[in-house]
Structures are given as structure tokens and as C-alpha cells.
Design a protein around this motif. Structure first.
Motif, PDB file in Angstrom:
ATOM      1  N   MET A   5       0.853  -1.170   0.000  1.00 50.04           N
ATOM      2  CA  MET A   5       0.000   0.000   0.000  1.00 50.04           C
ATOM      3  C   MET A   5       0.904   1.240   0.000  1.00 50.04           C
ATOM      4  N   LEU A   6       0.589   2.171  -0.864  1.00 47.26           N
ATOM      5  CA  LEU A   6       1.398   3.379  -0.977  1.00 47.26           C
ATOM      6  C   LEU A   6       0.921   4.435   0.008  1.00 47.26           C
ATOM      7  N   ARG A   7       1.854   5.103   0.602  1.00 53.05           N
ATOM      8  CA  ARG A   7       1.502   6.170   1.533  1.00 53.05           C
ATOM      9  C   ARG A   7       1.764   7.491   0.833  1.00 53.05           C
ATOM     10  N   ARG A   8       0.758   8.356   0.862  1.00 58.18           N
ATOM     11  CA  ARG A   8       0.944   9.653   0.238  1.00 58.18           C
ATOM     12  C   ARG A   8       1.302  10.691   1.283  1.00 58.18           C
ATOM     13  N   LYS A   9       1.853  11.773   0.837  1.00 53.68           N
ATOM     14  CA  LYS A   9       2.248  12.839   1.747  1.00 53.68           C
ATOM     15  C   LYS A   9       1.010  13.530   2.297  1.00 53.68           C
ATOM     16  N   PRO A  10       1.052  13.997   3.542  1.00 54.36           N
ATOM     17  CA  PRO A  10      -0.104  14.680   4.126  1.00 54.36           C
ATOM     18  C   PRO A  10      -0.460  15.951   3.345  1.00 54.36           C
ATOM     19  N   THR A  11      -1.754  16.190   3.235  1.00 59.33           N
ATOM     20  CA  THR A  11      -2.228  17.385   2.544  1.00 59.33           C
ATOM     21  C   THR A  11      -2.259  18.537   3.530  1.00 59.33           C
ATOM     22  N   ARG A  12      -1.761  19.675   3.126  1.00 58.74           N
ATOM     23  CA  ARG A  12      -1.728  20.835   4.002  1.00 58.74           C
ATOM     24  C   ARG A  12      -3.048  21.596   3.875  1.00 58.74           C
ATOM     25  N   LEU A  13      -3.679  21.858   4.994  1.00 61.31           N
ATOM     26  CA  LEU A  13      -4.921  22.615   5.035  1.00 61.31           C
ATOM     27  C   LEU A  13      -4.637  23.999   5.593  1.00 61.31           C
ATOM     28  N   GLU A  14      -5.165  24.985   4.919  1.00 59.34           N
ATOM     29  CA  GLU A  14      -4.961  26.354   5.376  1.00 59.34           C
ATOM     30  C   GLU A  14      -6.285  26.916   5.856  1.00 59.34           C
ATOM     31  N   LEU A  15      -6.274  27.506   7.021  1.00 60.71           N
ATOM     32  CA  LEU A  15      -7.457  28.126   7.589  1.00 60.71           C
ATOM     33  C   LEU A  15      -7.486  29.591   7.173  1.00 60.71           C
ATOM     34  N   LYS A  16      -8.549  29.960   6.464  1.00 62.36           N
ATOM     35  CA  LYS A  16      -8.649  31.320   5.955  1.00 62.36           C
ATOM     36  C   LYS A  16      -9.629  32.108   6.802  1.00 62.36           C
ATOM     37  N   LEU A  17      -9.549  33.404   6.693  1.00 60.88           N
ATOM     38  CA  LEU A  17     -10.433  34.288   7.441  1.00 60.88           C
ATOM     39  C   LEU A  17     -11.892  34.073   7.047  1.00 60.88           C
ATOM     40  N   ASP A  18     -12.139  33.812   5.780  1.00 64.68           N
ATOM     41  CA  ASP A  18     -13.503  33.550   5.317  1.00 64.68           C
ATOM     42  C   ASP A  18     -14.081  32.300   5.977  1.00 64.68           C
ATOM     43  N   ASP A  19     -13.250  31.290   6.140  1.00 67.43           N
ATOM     44  CA  ASP A  19     -13.700  30.063   6.787  1.00 67.43           C
ATOM     45  C   ASP A  19     -14.090  30.316   8.236  1.00 67.43           C
ATOM     46  N   ILE A  20     -13.307  31.116   8.933  1.00 67.00           N
ATOM     47  CA  ILE A  20     -13.605  31.439  10.331  1.00 67.00           C
ATOM     48  C   ILE A  20     -14.904  32.223  10.423  1.00 67.00           C
ATOM     49  N   ASP A  21     -15.105  33.193   9.521  1.00 68.47           N
ATOM     50  CA  ASP A  21     -16.342  33.972   9.521  1.00 68.47           C
ATOM     51  C   ASP A  21     -17.556  33.085   9.259  1.00 68.47           C
ATOM     52  N   GLU A  22     -17.436  32.188   8.321  1.00 68.30           N
ATOM     53  CA  GLU A  22     -18.533  31.284   8.004  1.00 68.30           C
ATOM     54  C   GLU A  22     -18.852  30.383   9.198  1.00 68.30           C
ATOM     55  N   PHE A  23     -17.829  29.882   9.860  1.00 72.54           N
ATOM     56  CA  PHE A  23     -18.034  29.038  11.033  1.00 72.54           C
ATOM     57  C   PHE A  23     -18.754  29.805  12.136  1.00 72.54           C
ATOM     58  N   GLU A  24     -18.333  31.032  12.389  1.00 70.76           N
ATOM     59  CA  GLU A  24     -18.969  31.847  13.428  1.00 70.76           C
ATOM     60  C   GLU A  24     -20.433  32.117  13.097  1.00 70.76           C
ATOM     61  N   SER A  25     -20.745  32.413  11.846  1.00 70.02           N
ATOM     62  CA  SER A  25     -22.131  32.700  11.473  1.00 70.02           C
ATOM     63  C   SER A  25     -23.007  31.458  11.619  1.00 70.02           C
ATOM     64  N   VAL A  26     -22.503  30.303  11.223  1.00 68.62           N
ATOM     65  CA  VAL A  26     -23.266  29.065  11.359  1.00 68.62           C
ATOM     66  C   VAL A  26     -23.467  28.729  12.829  1.00 68.62           C
ATOM     67  N   ARG A  27     -22.440  28.922  13.645  1.00 69.43           N
ATOM     68  CA  ARG A  27     -22.554  28.635  15.071  1.00 69.43           C
ATOM     69  C   ARG A  27     -23.590  29.533  15.735  1.00 69.43           C
ATOM     70  N   LYS A  28     -23.587  30.826  15.397  1.00 67.06           N
ATOM     71  CA  LYS A  28     -24.572  31.749  15.974  1.00 67.06           C
ATOM     72  C   LYS A  28     -25.988  31.375  15.545  1.00 67.06           C
ATOM     73  N   GLU A  29     -26.134  30.969  14.296  1.00 67.29           N
ATOM     74  CA  GLU A  29     -27.449  30.569  13.811  1.00 67.29           C
ATOM     75  C   GLU A  29     -27.961  29.343  14.560  1.00 67.29           C
ATOM     76  N   LEU A  30     -27.104  28.367  14.762  1.00 70.68           N
ATOM     77  CA  LEU A  30     -27.497  27.161  15.499  1.00 70.68           C
ATOM     78  C   LEU A  30     -27.843  27.481  16.945  1.00 70.68           C
ATOM     79  N   GLU A  31     -27.081  28.368  17.567  1.00 69.34           N
ATOM     80  CA  GLU A  31     -27.374  28.748  18.948  1.00 69.34           C
ATOM     81  C   GLU A  31     -28.707  29.476  19.040  1.00 69.34           C
ATOM     82  N   SER A  32     -29.021  30.334  18.069  1.00 68.73           N
ATOM     83  CA  SER A  32     -30.300  31.048  18.096  1.00 68.73           C
ATOM     84  C   SER A  32     -31.463  30.076  17.904  1.00 68.73           C
ATOM     85  N   ARG A  33     -31.283  29.082  17.021  1.00 66.50           N
ATOM     86  CA  ARG A  33     -32.331  28.071  16.847  1.00 66.50           C
ATOM     87  C   ARG A  33     -32.546  27.283  18.136  1.00 66.50           C
ATOM     88  N   LYS A  34     -31.445  26.938  18.796  1.00 68.51           N
ATOM     89  CA  LYS A  34     -31.541  26.177  20.039  1.00 68.51           C
ATOM     90  C   LYS A  34     -32.269  26.988  21.109  1.00 68.51           C
TER      91      LYS A  34
END
Length: 89
Positions: A1-30
């Protein structure tokens, strides 16, 4: 079995903003759901006691679970043919 090199993930500001908005929406629904539950319990307590309202909620919850899993409880009649089957001699 071949092992591939790990993929690098970059966290962007847009991703953080999207996460915060989804979290706030879920909390308001709750919060809204919790407020409805509190109001529902209070109104059932005023109408005829919290115990009668609570038992109907449990029954409907049980019915919803049974429907979701496909369980349809039908009591069998207690007649002789149902107890012994169709016995022929």
C-alpha cells in the motif's frame, strides 16, 4: 500500500467567519426551541397538570421513533386459532 504525503490545510479568514455565522445561527435556533419547550410545558401545566402533558409527549415521541424505524406494533388477538395456528388433523 502506498503512503501519500499529508495534505496541508490552510485556515482562511472567510472560513472562520462562516463558522462563526453558522454557530450563531445554530445557537439562536436552540434558544428558540428551548423557549418553545418552556412555554409548552407552562401551558400544559395550566391546562390540566404537567403530568398529563408530559405523558402525551412521551407517547408521541415513542410513536415518532416507531415510525422512524418502521416498527408498527399491532397486538395479536387472543383467540384459539391465533394461539395454535391452523392445526388440521
Amino acid at each position: 500500500m502506498l503512503r501519500r504525503k499529508p495534505t496541508r490545510l490552510e485556515l482562511k479568514l472567510d472560513d472562520i467567519d462562516e463558522f462563526e455565522s453558522v454557530r450563531k445561527e445554530l445557537e439562536s435556533r436552540k434558544k428558540q426551541r428551548d423557549e418553545v419547550d418552556v412555554v409548552g410545558v407552562a401551558s400544559s401545566g395550566e391546562m390540566g397538570g404537567a403530568t398529563s402533558g408530559g405523558s402525551s409527549d412521551v407517547k408521541t415521541r415513542e410513536q415518532m421513533i416507531n415510525e422512524r424505524i418502521g416498527y408498527k406494533p399491532h397486538p395479536k388477538p387472543n383467540t384459539l386459532p391465533s394461539l395454535f395456528g391452523n392445526l388440521q388433523f
